[in-house]
Design a protein around this motif. Structure first.
Motif, PDB file in Angstrom:
ATOM      1  N   ARG A   1     -10.957   1.067  12.453  1.00  0.00           N
ATOM      2  CA  ARG A   1      -9.499   1.197  12.270  1.00  0.00           C
ATOM      3  C   ARG A   1      -8.927   2.325  13.135  1.00  0.00           C
ATOM      4  NH1 ARG A   1     -11.256  -0.657   7.389  1.00  0.00           N
ATOM      5  NH2 ARG A   1      -9.968  -2.165   6.280  1.00  0.00           N
TER       6      ARG A   1
ATOM      7  N   TYR B   1       0.822  -1.216   0.000  1.00  0.00           N
ATOM      8  CA  TYR B   1       0.000   0.000   0.000  1.00  0.00           C
ATOM      9  C   TYR B   1       0.854   1.264   0.000  1.00  0.00           C
ATOM     10  CZ  TYR B   1      -3.927  -2.977   1.479  1.00  0.00           C
ATOM     11  OH  TYR B   1      -4.897  -3.933   1.556  1.00  0.00           O
TER      12      TYR B   1
ATOM     13  N   TYR C   1      -3.001  -0.197  13.223  1.00  0.00           N
ATOM     14  CA  TYR C   1      -1.774   0.030  12.454  1.00  0.00           C
ATOM     15  C   TYR C   1      -0.721   0.719  13.311  1.00  0.00           C
ATOM     16  CZ  TYR C   1      -5.079  -1.092   8.823  1.00  0.00           C
ATOM     17  OH  TYR C   1      -6.024  -1.734   8.074  1.00  0.00           O
TER      18      TYR C   1
ATOM     19  N   GLN D   1      -4.656   4.638   4.216  1.00  0.00           N
ATOM     20  CA  GLN D   1      -4.041   3.507   3.522  1.00  0.00           C
ATOM     21  C   GLN D   1      -4.597   3.556   2.096  1.00  0.00           C
ATOM     22  OE1 GLN D   1      -5.813  -0.404   4.173  1.00  0.00           O
ATOM     23  NE2 GLN D   1      -3.820  -1.173   4.816  1.00  0.00           N
TER      24      GLN D   1
ATOM     25  N   LYS E   1      -5.546  -6.937  13.762  1.00  0.00           N
ATOM     26  CA  LYS E   1      -6.322  -6.631  12.570  1.00  0.00           C
ATOM     27  C   LYS E   1      -6.892  -5.208  12.658  1.00  0.00           C
ATOM     28  CE  LYS E   1      -9.892  -8.540   9.632  1.00  0.00           C
ATOM     29  NZ  LYS E   1     -11.102  -9.325   9.586  1.00  0.00           N
ATOM     30  N   CYS E   2      -6.554  -4.414  11.641  1.00  0.00           N
ATOM     31  CA  CYS E   2      -7.049  -3.037  11.527  1.00  0.00           C
ATOM     32  C   CYS E   2      -6.513  -2.085  12.598  1.00  0.00           C
ATOM     33  CB  CYS E   2      -8.569  -3.007  11.453  1.00  0.00           C
ATOM     34  SG  CYS E   2      -9.149  -3.819   9.957  1.00  0.00           S
TER      35      CYS E   2
ATOM     36  N   GLU F   1       0.748  -4.083  11.015  1.00  0.00           N
ATOM     37  CA  GLU F   1      -0.637  -4.204  11.486  1.00  0.00           C
ATOM     38  C   GLU F   1      -0.641  -5.286  12.563  1.00  0.00           C
ATOM     39  OE1 GLU F   1      -3.331  -4.604   8.142  1.00  0.00           O
ATOM     40  OE2 GLU F   1      -5.055  -4.945   9.465  1.00  0.00           O
TER      41      GLU F   1
ATOM     42  N   CYS G   1     -13.532  -1.953   9.909  1.00  0.00           N
ATOM     43  CA  CYS G   1     -12.977  -3.104   9.226  1.00  0.00           C
ATOM     44  C   CYS G   1     -14.113  -4.058   8.880  1.00  0.00           C
ATOM     45  CB  CYS G   1     -12.066  -3.802  10.216  1.00  0.00           C
ATOM     46  SG  CYS G   1     -10.554  -4.345   9.568  1.00  0.00           S
ATOM     47  N   TRP G   2     -14.000  -4.708   7.737  1.00  0.00           N
ATOM     48  CA  TRP G   2     -15.053  -5.670   7.403  1.00  0.00           C
ATOM     49  C   TRP G   2     -15.070  -6.749   8.478  1.00  0.00           C
ATOM     50  CZ3 TRP G   2     -15.514 -10.865   5.948  1.00  0.00           C
ATOM     51  CH2 TRP G   2     -16.756 -11.203   5.425  1.00  0.00           C
TER      52      TRP G   2
END
Ligand code: MAN
Length: 537
Positions: free
Chosen positions: A487, A437, A512, A449, A509-510, A506, A481-482
């Motif tokens: 985030r 990214y 950063y 991102q 998850k989500c 990361e 986040c899905w």
């Protein structure tokens, strides 16, 4: 920066490590603790009751329970007190203390013992000079980097000062603007108050304002066109009603002439009497024709309005007479259905109010049909509405200016770090490709991102914290986040001559974690002003 902090203490220690000393693994300052008595004996340091022959020191056998008899071997490794260890003198570099279990294990522990003294004679060569040269090289490059960072920081400090200056100037400008607006508001408020007062007087006295313009008259003409159309419609309906009525007249005339009074039919007699009564009281025929006349008058008036729009006083009189409109309405009300009467009434009322707003007629009375007003109310003139709008607009502008001043003042007093340096980073964004990214950090803004066709919000700036050699910015409430959390990001900013993102991970998850550099994180207090030369060693 810790590395520079270390270097300061390292230099102090450097002067201590100067010459070799006899007992292996023992620092020189402890020399006095290792002296034999007159019998050639020595007592364990932690257990003076245990006395051993002095030559048993460093004989690779652990005699003392505290391990003090083996400072230069690994024999007492198991009982050595915490923090204790084999002392490496490391002449020319910094002394080190090696855990006892790494002594004489066949491996050269140059990271701690650059002089190789941790192994038996001849196993490890002394590398202190080489290691120290490398150390000095790294230190110098770090100092150079700090120097460059500090120079870049100076620029940021200057930018921050300019930004502060501009903010202050902006506040002064806004305060001046605010004063002017407030004076303007007062004057406009006075005008509004006067207009309202005048209208209240005009309404109560029925006096008509003289303000009028060709544009206003043009509007009257357009409005009258509408009214004429409406009058025409009602006139046709009136004529139709009149024709129905004529037919009824004829029927009743015929009935009157032909019925036989001898039959003595009371229903017929009553009907004929009622009809005669209505007929004698009604003025329908003549009034109905006057409707036509009124429509024509309107057409003529419109024509006149176009021709003489500048001669507004003449127009005013005509409008006033039209606006009265009483007879016409009364006649119509005899024939048109009540629903249509209401429509016509409100139409007439609107026209009258509109004429009044233009200063072309008196305001209609409150009890005028179709007004929908309660007694005591009246409509505001356009002038008043405009004046009120002006006052409202100025007030809104004043509110905006006041809140901008408040925001600027609170920003001016906000903590932007030493020398206000971080003020220069407001609205500054740094973007770098990291992995798959592109990542962007906008100081005091948003972290993002980017890539794969999307731009994901990782959070909006939330807090700033200073640590010893860096500062930490947090960004919260990013895109959800899905199937996961919202985030968020933490950005650790270290000293560097340029602003750039070095790494992004990361860990959850989500969530950063960024590492980046910026001159803003260079701390002038950590600058080391020591000239390093070999003669210092
Ligand atoms: C995207 C990126 C990743 C994140 C996943 C979660 O692919 O934002 O960083 O882990 O979404 O679904």
């Amino acid at each position: 920066m810790r590395v520079f902090g270390l270097s300061i203490s390292a230099f102090t220690a450097l002067t201590l490590a100067s010459s070799a000393w006899g007992l292996r693994g023992l620092p020189k300052e402890n020399e006095s603790l290792y002296k034999p008595d007159e019998n050639g004996n020595w007592a364990c340091l932690g257990h003076p009751d245990i006395v051993i022959s002095f030559d048993k020191i460093n004989d690779d056998y652990c005699d003392c329970p505290d391990g003090s008899d083996e400072p230069g071997t690994s024999a007492c490794a198991a009982v050595a007190p915490p923090g204790g260890g084999f002392f490496c003198e490391n002449p020319g570099h910094f002394p080190g203390v090696l855990p006892y279990n790494r002594v004489d294990d066949g491996a050269c522990d140059y990271d701690i013992c650059c002089d190789g003294s941790d192994e038996k004679e001849g196993v490890c060569i002394n590398k202190c000079q080489e290691i120290h040269d490398e150390y000095i090289k790294v230190l110098k490059s770090q100092q150079d980097a700090l120097e460059r960072g500090l120079q870049a920081r100076q620029k940021l400090v200057a930018q921050a000062a300019t930004a502060r200056d501009e903010q202050q100037k902006e506040i002064v400008k806004k305060e001046k603007e605010l004063k002017e607006k407030q004076t303007f508001l007062e004057s406009r408020q006075e005008i509004l108050d006067r207009l309202v007062e005048t209208q209240e007087q005009d309404v109560s006295s029925g006096k008509v304002s003289k303000s009028k313009s060709p544009e206003a008259i043009e509007k009257v003409a357009i409005k009258l066109e509408d009214l004429k159309r409406s009058y025409g419609e009602f006139a046709s309906r009136l004529q139709a009603a009149e024709s129905d009525r004529s037919q009824l007249d004829r029927i009743f005339e015929q009935l009157k002439d032909t019925y036989n009074p001898n039959f003595n039919d009371p229903a017929v007699k009553d009907s004929i009497r009622s009809w005669e009564e209505v007929k004698s009281n009604s003025q329908l025929s003549s009034d109905a024709s006057s409707v036509n006349l009124d429509t024509e008058s309107l057409a003529a008036l419109i024509q006149e309005l176009h021709e003489y729009r500048d001669e507004s006083s003449a127009v005013l009189e005509r409008q006033q007479s039209i606006a009265k409109g009483g007879t016409f309405f009364k006649i119509l009300s005899l024939f048109v259905p009540s629903s249509s009467q209401q429509l016509l009434a409100s139409y007439l009322y609107e026209l009258k109010v509109w004429l009044a707003r233009q200063g072309l007629a008196a305001y209609p009375p409150m009890d005028h049909p179709g007004s929908g007003h309660q007694a005591g109310e009246y409509s505001e003139s356009i002038e008043i509405r405009d004046a009120r709008k002006v006052v409202e607009n100025i007030q809104n502008e004043i509110n905006d200016i006041q809140s901008a001043i408040e925001t600027s003042l609170s920003d001016l007093s906000a903590d932007y770090g030493q020398n206000d340096v971080l003020r220069a980073l407001r609205n500054v964004c740094v973007e770098n490709p990291v992995g798959e990214y592109d990542y962007e950090v906008c100081f005091f803004g948003q972290a993002s991102q980017k890539g794969k066709g999307s731009n994901t919000n990782l959070g909006t700036y939330s807090s700033l914290k200073r640590e010893s050699d860096h500062f930490v910015m947090t960004f919260e409430n990013g895109a959800r986040c899905w199937n996961g959390p919202i985030r968020r990001a933490q950005v650790n900013v270290y000293c560097g001559s340029v602003s750039e993102i070095s790494t992004v991970s990361e860990p959850e998850k989500c969530e950063y974690f960024f590492k980046m550099t910026s001159p803003a994180a260079c701390d002038p207090n950590l600058k080391v002003d020591v000239e390093i030369t070999h003669s210092d060693l």
